[in-house]
Design a protein around this motif. Structure first.
Motif: not given
Length: 56
Positions: A1-8, A12-13
């Motif tokens: 799930m954190s991969d989804f929020w961080s998007m690689g 943030f952008y």
């Protein structure tokens, strides 16, 4: 799930872009209504002034 929020690393952008888009979309929907109400109030005030001027 954190991969989804961080998007690689670009999360943030991406999420900032989505938030800005939603804010601007909301403003785009509300701005004409705000302008219309202001124009109606101005027209009503003008009518009241004209009516008061004709009475005197």
């Amino acid at each position: 799930m954190s991969d989804f929020w961080s998007m690689g690393g670009y999360g943030f952008y991406v999420w900032t872009s989505y938030a800005l888009f939603l804010v601007l979309l909301g403003w785009d929907a509300l701005a004409p209504r705000i302008r219309e109400r202001a124009a109606l109030r101005a027209a009503q005030a003008r009518q009241r002034r004209e009516a008061a001027r004709q009475k005197t």
